[in-house]
Design a protein around this motif. Sequence first.
Motif, PDB file in Angstrom:
ATOM      1  N   HIS A 201       6.175 -10.200  16.080  1.00  0.00           N
ATOM      2  CA  HIS A 201       6.266  -9.871  14.653  1.00  0.00           C
ATOM      3  C   HIS A 201       6.087 -11.108  13.769  1.00  0.00           C
ATOM      4  N   GLY A 202       5.635 -12.210  14.360  1.00  0.00           N
ATOM      5  CA  GLY A 202       5.569 -13.470  13.623  1.00  0.00           C
ATOM      6  C   GLY A 202       4.611 -13.484  12.451  1.00  0.00           C
ATOM      7  N   ASP A 203       3.561 -12.678  12.497  1.00  0.00           N
ATOM      8  CA  ASP A 203       2.613 -12.627  11.385  1.00  0.00           C
ATOM      9  C   ASP A 203       3.132 -11.793  10.234  1.00  0.00           C
ATOM     10  N   LEU A 204       4.241 -11.077  10.445  1.00  0.00           N
ATOM     11  CA  LEU A 204       4.744 -10.128   9.455  1.00  0.00           C
ATOM     12  C   LEU A 204       5.993 -10.628   8.748  1.00  0.00           C
ATOM     13  N   VAL A 205       6.093 -11.946   8.588  1.00  0.00           N
ATOM     14  CA  VAL A 205       7.195 -12.513   7.812  1.00  0.00           C
ATOM     15  C   VAL A 205       6.858 -12.315   6.335  1.00  0.00           C
ATOM     16  N   LEU A 206       7.722 -11.638   5.611  1.00  0.00           N
ATOM     17  CA  LEU A 206       7.447 -11.258   4.229  1.00  0.00           C
ATOM     18  C   LEU A 206       7.996 -12.255   3.225  1.00  0.00           C
ATOM     19  N   LYS A 291       1.798  -7.058   0.926  1.00  0.00           N
ATOM     20  CA  LYS A 291       2.157  -6.563  -0.406  1.00  0.00           C
ATOM     21  C   LYS A 291       2.681  -5.126  -0.317  1.00  0.00           C
ATOM     22  N   VAL A 292       2.001  -4.316   0.491  1.00  0.00           N
ATOM     23  CA  VAL A 292       2.424  -2.926   0.671  1.00  0.00           C
ATOM     24  C   VAL A 292       3.808  -2.872   1.305  1.00  0.00           C
ATOM     25  N   LEU A 293       4.043  -3.686   2.321  1.00  0.00           N
ATOM     26  CA  LEU A 293       5.330  -3.676   3.006  1.00  0.00           C
ATOM     27  C   LEU A 293       6.459  -4.147   2.094  1.00  0.00           C
ATOM     28  N   ARG A 294       6.202  -5.168   1.303  1.00  0.00           N
ATOM     29  CA  ARG A 294       7.235  -5.633   0.364  1.00  0.00           C
ATOM     30  C   ARG A 294       7.611  -4.531  -0.616  1.00  0.00           C
TER      31      ARG A 294
END
Length: 390
Positions: A201-206, A291-294
């Motif tokens: 999940h390292g690329d998905l740090v928000l 952006k969508v996830l945030r």
Amino acid sequence: MTEKQYDFTNVPKRQGNSIKWGGLKEKELPMWIAEMDFKIAPEILASMEEKLKVAAFGYESVPAEYYQAVADWEEKEHDAKMDPSWGLFAAGVVPAISAMLRLATSPGDEVLLQEPVYNMFYSVIEGNGRQVISSDLVYEGGKYTVDWLDLEDKLARPSVRAMVFCNPHNPIGYAWSKEEVARVAKLCAKHQVLLLSDEIHGDLVLDGDVTPAYTVEGDTRNWVVSLISPSKTFNLAGLHAACAIIPNPDLRARAASSFFLAGIGEPNLLAIPAAIAAYEEGHDWLRELKKVLRDNFAFAQEFLAKEVPELKVLDSNASYLAWVDISALGINAADFCNYLREKTGLIISAGNSYRGNGDEFVRINLACPKELVIGGMQRLKQGVEERSDQ
């Protein structure tokens, strides 16, 4: 420069043998397993379509271009210096962890985890005849922290030969700081414990960035294996492609033999072109995804704070998985999830399988179009209200 526009509003039609969408009852909404309900980046799809035009599919090898693409991605996305020679292809992060455990430990040895943690770790540890020992994360004031004294005490046990480190941590959604990663790695090196760092999940740090374990300095690096994959980042779980980043050349050579014996060192026909396309051309898509996830996380937190204050979405900085404290309901998480599915059709993950204090939490996948997030939160509210009326 005008940003590219990608489709994050339409859910691909998946039934059949889809684990998530196959076999559902009418009006059920699955928000559990860690995969996204977005179309993959068109750049990746184009690479796969080009490969299929060959119309002959023999055995595949792993070219140097793949490892260079991984190294370039790590540098551009995480400012991390990876020598391409450190990479070793594997058909998945979990299979790689399983093979490394067989290489570095013996039946009966203990493998250290930090509970609550990803349930598949238990499967590969116990399934390989090893034992789980946990240095539980401490939960206070809505936040998890490491019990450093307990962690070192358990790493010092002669029977502990490996630690599986989840960075960012699943399910709590936390990317460990540079200082925390270094401290864990140094403790492992001090006690000669192999550190297997699952960084899927390292690329998905928000908020902020991941610190890959392989970036630690000095001899500590010899005890570290980082494991990455485009699967979570780009919704490519079915591709079965991952990379073990192993700075220690002796360990890497032995790992290559272990991967071969486990049958996980050879790619399928689409794994390499799709992974290279993701790592070379996926930066813009990932930027828009975040952006969508945030926005989805902000909505879920605000909705529950206002409409279902009994539930608390933990503040997290990574992944698309919300870890929700349901302890105020006074019900076991597994029972609550069963109730939700029966009464509302909402399917989410009970925290029980992650052990630790997971029986007081649920995990909700927010990697889907906003419309589904809204529907999921409304069903969650409905379930809580109907149960309280009983």
